[in-house]
Design a protein around this motif. Structure first.
Motif, PDB file in Angstrom:
ATOM      1  N   LEU A 102      19.139  29.762   8.885  1.00 39.97           N
ATOM      2  CA  LEU A 102      18.788  29.844   7.579  1.00 39.97           C
ATOM      3  C   LEU A 102      17.548  29.158   7.262  1.00 39.97           C
ATOM      4  N   LEU A 103      16.713  29.494   6.430  1.00 42.85           N
ATOM      5  CA  LEU A 103      15.618  28.840   5.933  1.00 42.85           C
ATOM      6  C   LEU A 103      15.737  28.476   4.536  1.00 42.85           C
ATOM      7  N   SER A 104      15.846  27.317   3.893  1.00 47.80           N
ATOM      8  CA  SER A 104      15.674  26.961   2.840  1.00 47.80           C
ATOM      9  C   SER A 104      14.364  26.244   2.413  1.00 47.80           C
ATOM     10  N   ILE A 105      13.935  26.578   1.138  1.00 43.87           N
ATOM     11  CA  ILE A 105      12.693  25.979   0.764  1.00 43.87           C
ATOM     12  C   ILE A 105      12.497  25.350  -0.541  1.00 43.87           C
ATOM     13  N   TYR A 106      11.999  24.134  -0.573  1.00 37.52           N
ATOM     14  CA  TYR A 106      11.954  23.281  -1.778  1.00 37.52           C
ATOM     15  C   TYR A 106      10.305  23.315  -2.323  1.00 37.52           C
ATOM     16  N   PHE A 107      10.398  23.372  -3.570  1.00 35.85           N
ATOM     17  CA  PHE A 107       8.938  23.201  -4.201  1.00 35.85           C
ATOM     18  C   PHE A 107       9.228  22.777  -5.642  1.00 35.85           C
ATOM     19  N   CYS A 108       8.408  22.068  -6.185  1.00 31.51           N
ATOM     20  CA  CYS A 108       8.366  21.209  -7.630  1.00 31.51           C
ATOM     21  C   CYS A 108       7.974  22.174  -8.638  1.00 31.51           C
ATOM     22  N   ALA A 109       9.076  22.362  -9.646  1.00 34.90           N
ATOM     23  CA  ALA A 109       8.671  23.085 -10.839  1.00 34.90           C
ATOM     24  C   ALA A 109       7.537  22.537 -11.447  1.00 34.90           C
ATOM     25  N   VAL A 136      19.927  14.465   6.064  1.00 39.78           N
ATOM     26  CA  VAL A 136      18.620  14.052   6.116  1.00 39.78           C
ATOM     27  C   VAL A 136      18.419  13.606   7.445  1.00 39.78           C
ATOM     28  N   SER A 137      17.263  13.996   7.955  1.00 38.87           N
ATOM     29  CA  SER A 137      16.849  13.898   9.482  1.00 38.87           C
ATOM     30  C   SER A 137      16.788  12.342   9.629  1.00 38.87           C
ATOM     31  N   SER A 138      16.208  11.625   8.966  1.00 43.17           N
ATOM     32  CA  SER A 138      15.854  10.475   8.981  1.00 43.17           C
ATOM     33  C   SER A 138      16.105   9.432   7.775  1.00 43.17           C
ATOM     34  N   ALA A 139      16.334   8.074   7.782  1.00 45.92           N
ATOM     35  CA  ALA A 139      16.670   7.491   6.718  1.00 45.92           C
ATOM     36  C   ALA A 139      15.429   7.108   5.794  1.00 45.92           C
ATOM     37  N   SER A 140      14.290   7.448   6.173  1.00 42.71           N
ATOM     38  CA  SER A 140      13.191   7.047   5.421  1.00 42.71           C
ATOM     39  C   SER A 140      12.871   8.499   4.373  1.00 42.71           C
ATOM     40  N   ILE A 141      11.724   8.524   3.845  1.00 45.09           N
ATOM     41  CA  ILE A 141      11.367   9.493   3.022  1.00 45.09           C
ATOM     42  C   ILE A 141      11.074  10.576   3.419  1.00 45.09           C
ATOM     43  N   THR A 142      10.864  11.655   2.355  1.00 48.30           N
ATOM     44  CA  THR A 142      10.386  13.056   3.098  1.00 48.30           C
ATOM     45  C   THR A 142       9.052  13.087   3.659  1.00 48.30           C
ATOM     46  N   GLY A 143       8.665  13.964   4.400  1.00 52.71           N
ATOM     47  CA  GLY A 143       7.460  14.216   4.884  1.00 52.71           C
ATOM     48  C   GLY A 143       7.361  14.975   6.259  1.00 52.71           C
ATOM     49  N   PRO A 157      29.427  24.023   6.026  1.00 52.97           N
ATOM     50  CA  PRO A 157      28.246  24.043   6.941  1.00 52.97           C
ATOM     51  C   PRO A 157      27.168  23.014   6.386  1.00 52.97           C
ATOM     52  N   ARG A 158      26.319  22.723   7.241  1.00 59.02           N
ATOM     53  CA  ARG A 158      25.248  21.748   7.185  1.00 59.02           C
ATOM     54  C   ARG A 158      24.013  22.332   7.265  1.00 59.02           C
ATOM     55  N   MET A 159      22.910  21.713   6.450  1.00 57.42           N
ATOM     56  CA  MET A 159      21.546  22.050   6.569  1.00 57.42           C
ATOM     57  C   MET A 159      20.759  20.908   6.756  1.00 57.42           C
ATOM     58  N   ILE A 160      19.880  20.969   7.633  1.00 59.60           N
ATOM     59  CA  ILE A 160      19.134  19.667   7.961  1.00 59.60           C
ATOM     60  C   ILE A 160      17.693  19.696   7.166  1.00 59.60           C
ATOM     61  N   GLY A 161      17.277  18.515   6.569  1.00 58.54           N
ATOM     62  CA  GLY A 161      16.089  18.381   5.918  1.00 58.54           C
ATOM     63  C   GLY A 161      15.320  17.007   6.101  1.00 58.54           C
ATOM     64  N   PHE A 162      14.178  17.272   5.660  1.00 56.73           N
ATOM     65  CA  PHE A 162      13.120  15.734   5.683  1.00 56.73           C
ATOM     66  C   PHE A 162      12.532  16.071   6.990  1.00 56.73           C
ATOM     67  N   GLY A 163      11.141  16.384   7.129  1.00 53.76           N
ATOM     68  CA  GLY A 163      10.524  16.348   8.398  1.00 53.76           C
ATOM     69  C   GLY A 163      10.482  17.708   8.788  1.00 53.76           C
ATOM     70  N   ALA A 219      17.693  25.114   7.955  1.00 55.98           N
ATOM     71  CA  ALA A 219      16.708  23.804   7.811  1.00 55.98           C
ATOM     72  C   ALA A 219      16.308  23.894   6.476  1.00 55.98           C
ATOM     73  N   ILE A 220      15.773  23.065   5.846  1.00 55.41           N
ATOM     74  CA  ILE A 220      15.112  22.756   4.521  1.00 55.41           C
ATOM     75  C   ILE A 220      13.857  22.300   4.826  1.00 55.41           C
ATOM     76  N   ILE A 221      12.804  22.912   4.125  1.00 50.35           N
ATOM     77  CA  ILE A 221      11.461  22.526   4.341  1.00 50.35           C
ATOM     78  C   ILE A 221      11.003  22.406   2.896  1.00 50.35           C
ATOM     79  N   GLY A 222      10.303  21.092   2.834  1.00 52.89           N
ATOM     80  CA  GLY A 222       9.575  20.909   1.569  1.00 52.89           C
ATOM     81  C   GLY A 222       8.282  20.635   1.396  1.00 52.89           C
ATOM     82  N   SER A 223       8.205  19.405   1.933  1.00 52.81           N
ATOM     83  CA  SER A 223       6.536  18.803   2.050  1.00 52.81           C
ATOM     84  C   SER A 223       5.670  19.672   2.464  1.00 52.81           C
ATOM     85  N   ARG A 224       6.020  20.544   3.706  1.00 50.23           N
ATOM     86  CA  ARG A 224       5.060  21.374   4.387  1.00 50.23           C
ATOM     87  C   ARG A 224       4.560  22.652   3.275  1.00 50.23           C
TER      88      ARG A 224
END
Length: 257
Positions: A15-22, A174-181, A205-211, A228-233
């Motif tokens: 599954l693909l989830s997409i984040y964007f900023c309103a 969250v794929s890492s303990a750091s910020i998104t990117g 279920p689980r979705m992996i995000g960040f990176g 997976a969740i994709i945001g920054s890209r």
């Protein structure tokens, strides 16, 4: 049934989830972005509520939030923009934002507005699990909204099992303990964390995000989770293309190459 649960009850994978900023890149383009994402086959959309101090976000999303606020985006305006979105959008929609603006708006009022717009859940990165349990869970459940909790490699097994027992929808890994990117690939340490959580046989279920940004990271995430969740890209591509259809087309192409 809540649309988030419907999606995951289908036992689908990759599954693909997409984040964007309103409100980014344009103030009035929020609904157009959601429609373009659904038309491209995206499974779920996370709509970011811009905030002046987004602690968990990297520079790409920080800049998008700043521009959105400068454009005039607010939570009140966002709900107005989303009011009729369910006339032609069927996929699950989640609002992602920090606690401060939601509290300023009023949590129950926020939930009520979510229901009126057809929002299915929320992700609040700075909401402590204890506060969720004591102050917010029952209100959200009353409105049939899912509050999605985040876990990291630092989260204890006891807390993960607690989250799994007391939330619905999915768990955001969250794929890492750091910020998104964006990252190029996941190292052995991150893969070991993904495998450890997979082996816990959680109820949700689980979705992996960040990176997540390319074929390698997307494939790795889907190997250990439902998707997976994709945001920054995607936010970067929106900036470059100025057209949500071109941006998502370019993103999906990049996940295949």
């Amino acid at each position: 049934m809540n649309r988030i649960n419907q999606l995951f009850n289908g036992n689908k994978k990759d599954l693909l989830s997409i984040y964007f900023c309103a409100g980014h890149p344009t103030l009035n383009g929020t609904v157009d972005v959601v429609r373009a994402l659904e038309a491209s086959g995206v499974s779920m959309v996370e709509i970011g509520i811009p905030f002046s101090d987004p602690m968990a976000d990297g520079v790409v999303i920080q800049n998008a939030a700043t521009q959105a606020l400068q454009n005039g985006m607010s939570l009140k305006l966002l709900f107005e923009q989303l009011r009729n979105i369910r006339r032609n959008v069927k996929i699950p929609l989640i609002l992602m934002g920090y606690l401060n603006p939601i509290m300023q708006f009023g949590f129950e009022r926020f939930c009520r507005q979510c229901v009126e717009c057809g929002i299915d859940g929320m992700i609040i990165p700075d909401l402590p699990f204890k506060d969720y349990q004591e102050r917010y869970r029952l209100i959200a459940e009353r409105y049939n909204l899912r509050i999605i909790m985040l876990i990291t490699s630092e989260t204890s097994e006891e807390r993960i099992r607690e989250i799994d027992a007391h939330t619905e929808g999915f768990i955001y890994m969250v794929s890492s303990a750091s910020i998104t990117g964006a990252q190029q690939d996941f190292d052995a340490q991150k893969r070991a964390y993904f495998k450890k959580i997979e082996d816990m046989k959680l109820r949700n279920p689980r979705m992996i995000g960040f990176g997540i940004s390319n074929k390698a990271t997307f494939k790795s995430a889907c190997e250990y989770a439902t998707g997976a969740i994709i945001g920054s890209r995607f936010v970067t591509l929106l900036d470059e293309e100025k057209d949500p259809e071109k941006a998502i087309e370019k993103l999906i192409q990049g996940l295949k190459e």
